[in-house]
Design an enzyme around this catalytic site. Structure first.
Site, mmCIF file in Angstrom:
data_model
loop_
_atom_site.group_PDB
_atom_site.id
_atom_site.type_symbol
_atom_site.label_atom_id
_atom_site.label_comp_id
_atom_site.label_asym_id
_atom_site.label_seq_id
_atom_site.Cartn_x
_atom_site.Cartn_y
_atom_site.Cartn_z
ATOM 1 N N CYS A 1 -5.129 -3.660 -11.650
ATOM 2 C CA CYS A 1 -4.384 -2.745 -10.786
ATOM 3 C C CYS A 1 -2.908 -2.857 -11.159
ATOM 4 O O CYS A 1 -2.303 -3.911 -11.005
ATOM 5 C CB CYS A 1 -4.623 -3.136 -9.327
ATOM 6 S SG CYS A 1 -3.666 -2.148 -8.165
ATOM 7 N N GLY B 1 4.258 1.482 -5.663
ATOM 8 C CA GLY B 1 4.846 2.741 -6.097
ATOM 9 C C GLY B 1 3.907 3.921 -6.017
ATOM 10 O O GLY B 1 2.711 3.782 -5.751
ATOM 11 N N GLU B 2 4.486 5.090 -6.227
ATOM 12 C CA GLU B 2 3.714 6.330 -6.233
ATOM 13 C C GLU B 2 3.617 6.801 -7.689
ATOM 14 O O GLU B 2 4.609 7.253 -8.270
ATOM 15 C CB GLU B 2 4.425 7.369 -5.347
ATOM 16 C CG GLU B 2 3.925 8.786 -5.480
ATOM 17 C CD GLU B 2 2.415 8.944 -5.357
ATOM 18 O OE1 GLU B 2 1.799 8.344 -4.454
ATOM 19 O OE2 GLU B 2 1.840 9.658 -6.205
ATOM 20 N N GLU C 1 4.567 -5.990 -9.844
ATOM 21 C CA GLU C 1 3.369 -6.769 -9.544
ATOM 22 C C GLU C 1 2.118 -6.123 -10.122
ATOM 23 O O GLU C 1 1.979 -4.900 -10.127
ATOM 24 C CB GLU C 1 3.214 -6.929 -8.031
ATOM 25 C CG GLU C 1 4.160 -7.968 -7.503
ATOM 26 C CD GLU C 1 4.251 -7.928 -5.992
ATOM 27 O OE1 GLU C 1 3.738 -8.862 -5.359
ATOM 28 O OE2 GLU C 1 4.821 -6.970 -5.462
ATOM 29 N N CYS D 1 5.118 4.995 3.921
ATOM 30 C CA CYS D 1 3.847 4.836 4.630
ATOM 31 C C CYS D 1 3.968 3.632 5.575
ATOM 32 O O CYS D 1 4.327 2.531 5.145
ATOM 33 C CB CYS D 1 2.701 4.636 3.639
ATOM 34 S SG CYS D 1 2.558 6.003 2.477
ATOM 35 N N CYS E 1 8.906 1.328 -3.691
ATOM 36 C CA CYS E 1 8.308 2.656 -3.492
ATOM 37 C C CYS E 1 9.184 3.451 -2.529
ATOM 38 O O CYS E 1 9.673 2.910 -1.539
ATOM 39 C CB CYS E 1 6.899 2.507 -2.896
ATOM 40 S SG CYS E 1 6.028 4.095 -2.711
ATOM 41 N N SER F 1 -4.078 6.786 -8.146
ATOM 42 C CA SER F 1 -4.088 7.118 -6.723
ATOM 43 C C SER F 1 -2.749 7.712 -6.304
ATOM 44 O O SER F 1 -1.693 7.182 -6.621
ATOM 45 C CB SER F 1 -4.346 5.828 -5.932
ATOM 46 O OG SER F 1 -4.299 6.084 -4.547
ATOM 47 N N CYS G 1 2.048 0.155 4.917
ATOM 48 C CA CYS G 1 2.108 -0.458 3.595
ATOM 49 C C CYS G 1 3.349 -1.328 3.457
ATOM 50 O O CYS G 1 4.463 -0.898 3.752
ATOM 51 C CB CYS G 1 2.122 0.637 2.529
ATOM 52 S SG CYS G 1 2.233 -0.008 0.854
ATOM 53 N N CYS H 1 -4.622 -4.175 -1.376
ATOM 54 C CA CYS H 1 -3.963 -2.869 -1.236
ATOM 55 C C CYS H 1 -2.859 -2.930 -0.193
ATOM 56 O O CYS H 1 -3.081 -3.383 0.926
ATOM 57 C CB CYS H 1 -4.935 -1.815 -0.720
ATOM 58 S SG CYS H 1 -6.211 -1.387 -1.842
ATOM 59 N N ASN I 1 -5.159 -4.148 5.269
ATOM 60 C CA ASN I 1 -4.779 -5.502 4.898
ATOM 61 C C ASN I 1 -3.510 -5.836 5.653
ATOM 62 O O ASN I 1 -2.467 -5.230 5.421
ATOM 63 C CB ASN I 1 -4.559 -5.596 3.391
ATOM 64 C CG ASN I 1 -5.860 -5.333 2.654
ATOM 65 O OD1 ASN I 1 -6.870 -5.985 2.902
ATOM 66 N ND2 ASN I 1 -5.853 -4.338 1.770
ATOM 67 N N SER J 1 -4.852 9.472 -1.165
ATOM 68 C CA SER J 1 -4.817 8.678 0.063
ATOM 69 C C SER J 1 -4.620 9.593 1.258
ATOM 70 O O SER J 1 -3.636 10.334 1.321
ATOM 71 C CB SER J 1 -3.678 7.662 -0.001
ATOM 72 O OG SER J 1 -3.851 6.843 -1.129
ATOM 73 N N LEU J 2 -5.529 9.536 2.209
ATOM 74 C CA LEU J 2 -5.435 10.425 3.371
ATOM 75 C C LEU J 2 -4.893 9.704 4.608
ATOM 76 O O LEU J 2 -3.928 10.139 5.209
ATOM 77 C CB LEU J 2 -6.808 11.018 3.693
ATOM 78 C CG LEU J 2 -7.283 12.169 2.805
ATOM 79 C CD1 LEU J 2 -8.623 12.689 3.313
ATOM 80 C CD2 LEU J 2 -6.262 13.309 2.769
HETATM 81 N N1 SAH Z 1 1.171 5.443 -3.676
HETATM 82 C C1 SAH Z 1 -0.202 5.552 -4.053
HETATM 83 C C2 SAH Z 1 -0.816 4.290 -4.668
HETATM 84 C C3 SAH Z 1 -0.526 2.955 -4.028
HETATM 85 S S1 SAH Z 1 -1.349 2.468 -2.579
HETATM 86 C C4 SAH Z 1 -1.038 6.024 -2.877
HETATM 87 O O1 SAH Z 1 -0.512 6.086 -1.788
HETATM 88 O O2 SAH Z 1 -2.198 6.360 -3.079
HETATM 89 C C5 SAH Z 1 -3.059 2.291 -2.948
HETATM 90 C C6 SAH Z 1 -3.913 2.441 -1.688
HETATM 91 O O3 SAH Z 1 -3.714 1.374 -0.753
HETATM 92 C C7 SAH Z 1 -3.623 3.719 -0.926
HETATM 93 O O4 SAH Z 1 -4.833 4.374 -0.642
HETATM 94 C C8 SAH Z 1 -2.995 3.223 0.372
HETATM 95 O O5 SAH Z 1 -3.232 4.101 1.439
HETATM 96 C C9 SAH Z 1 -3.670 1.900 0.547
HETATM 97 N N2 SAH Z 1 -2.918 0.976 1.402
HETATM 98 C C10 SAH Z 1 -1.586 0.871 1.543
HETATM 99 N N3 SAH Z 1 -1.286 -0.126 2.398
HETATM 100 C C11 SAH Z 1 -2.447 -0.672 2.796
HETATM 101 C C12 SAH Z 1 -2.788 -1.755 3.648
HETATM 102 N N4 SAH Z 1 -1.858 -2.502 4.236
HETATM 103 N N5 SAH Z 1 -4.096 -2.029 3.799
HETATM 104 C C13 SAH Z 1 -5.050 -1.320 3.151
HETATM 105 N N6 SAH Z 1 -4.778 -0.312 2.327
HETATM 106 C C14 SAH Z 1 -3.501 0.029 2.156
#
Ligand code: SAH
Length: 360
Positions: free
Chosen positions: A105, A165-166, A92, A116, A112, A197, A119, A343, A300, A220-221
């Site tokens: 993006c 993905g990462e 995607e 998390c 992935c 990211s 996500c 995201c 989201n 991402s924290l």
């Molecule tokens: N794997 C990488 C890049 C993909 S996610 C990473 O973790 O950074 C890109 C961003 O979207 C990350 O900061 C993640 O924390 C955020 N994200 C993931 N799920 C989300 C959600 N449901 N709502 C808002 N942000 C989200």
């Protein structure tokens, strides 16, 4: 597929490839310009190549390998493309038009492996990492759809590696793709316009710092303590916050004077958005004195996820606390939520709630 995917070759590699076919070097440069600068996706569209060479290329190679299955257009103009690889896996890509620039993006993996909890992509698991060609092609497809084939890419296009993905688990493909797209004879999207990211793959953060012409970094924290981050982002059990922050501190050495890197923080109602957690987050960043800014991303939502977004008032308060402790903080506006393009919503969904929205 045994065919070599030419969209994933650098200009030099393409020159070697045509030389092996017994062709002169300039043909390699010509093909690179056709695929990358003109963004053509089939050898037969490269009409300035001799027919016999086109036939030879078709036997051994392919210009494109992704097919677009569906395109979703949000009420805010964001577009989501659901594509398939040659081995039928979902990819995607999201195109986000903005006033002064556009952002694409891209995804680095199909699915992935990281779990998390907030996500949606995590629910797919890892299907596989994408190749450099598949990363480059996503960008070509989005640009062609936005501007038309062969139309010069406007200078303002930014790239973010924040799709499915990462990226740091597809590090070699990612870095190669970024080298290809930065070529002035191709798409010419320079690393300064690219942000990648990571969920916190510590060794790769260190490695990225040493690469000349690297992209910008976002980390991402999602939580200010190990206890909570272990639950939200299990990768934290492998690389806890202290190691992550230390790697970020090291990365800081590679920042240009005006550059900052970004911490992303998804805001989950009642989970990680309290005043106390804002103070903990500010203290964490200040303890390591990293030159970073924080992007707050309201969660989201999606049906299978057990979270709700923090209220706008909560996000504002959280931001005010961070700012009062000297941490530069921005609130990210969600884009394309209605088409599952925001995201964390990329999970190859075929259906969207678009119809439901239109219906009332
Ligand atoms: N794997 C990488 C890049 C993909 S996610 C990473 O973790 O950074 C890109 C961003 O979207 C990350 O900061 C993640 O924390 C955020 N994200 C993931 N799920 C989300 C959600 N449901 N709502 C808002 N942000 C989200």
């Amino acid at each position: 597929m045994n065919h070599l995917h030419l969209a994933g070759l650098t200009q030099e590699e393409l020159v070697s490839f045509v030389e092996e076919l017994g062709e002169p070097a300039y043909r390699g440069r010509q093909i690179f310009a056709a695929l990358q600068h003109r963004r053509l996706r089939a050898f037969d569209d490269v009409s300035d190549l001799p027919k016999a060479l086109r036939a030879k290329l078709r036997e051994q190679a392919t210009a494109s390998s992704l097919t677009v299955e569906s395109r979703y257009i949000s009420e805010d103009g964001t577009r989501r493309y659901l594509m398939k690889t040659h081995d039928n896996l979902p990819v995607e890509t999201v195109y986000i038009p903005e006033e002064h620039r556009d952002t694409i993006c891209f995804s680095s993996q199909s699915g992935c492996p990281l779990q998390c909890s907030f996500c949606l992509t995590a629910q797919l698991g890892l299907l596989r990492s994408l190749t450099a060609g598949e990363i480059v092609e996503q960008i070509i497809i989005a640009l062609n759809d936005a501007y038309g084939i062969s139309v010069k890419t406007p200078r303002g296009t930014n790239l973010v590696g924040m799709g499915a993905g990462e990226p740091f688990l597809a590090f070699d493909s990612l870095m190669k793709a970024l080298r290809i797209v930065s070529d002035p004879k191709g798409l010419h999207i320079v690393p300064n316009r690219v942000t990648v990211s990571t969920a916190g793959v510590v060794p790769r953060i260190r490695e990225l710092a040493t690469i000349p012409g690297r992209p910008h970094l976002a980390v991402s924290l999602a939580a200010p303590t190990d206890e909570l981050r272990n639950v939200l982002m299990p990768i934290n059990k492998k690389w806890p916050l202290s190691e992550l922050l230390m790697a970020c501190k090291e990365f800081e050495q590679s920042l240009k004077p005006t550059e900052r890197f970004t911490f992303e923080y998804v805001m989950l109602d009642g989970v990680n958005d309290s005043d106390e957690q804002a103070r903990q987050l500010a203290n964490l960043i200040n303890r390591y004195q990293v030159r970073a800014k924080v992007n707050l991303i309201p969660h989201n939502p999606a049906d299978p996820l057990p979270y709700r977004p923090s209220s706008p008032e909560r996000v504002d308060k959280f931001r005010a606390i961070l700012e009062s402790k000297g941490v530069h903080t921005f609130i990210r506006k969600p884009r394309g939520r209605d088409i599952y393009a925001a995201c964390g919503q990329l999970a190859a969904r075929q259906e969207t709630n678009l119809i439901q929205l239109q219906g009332g």
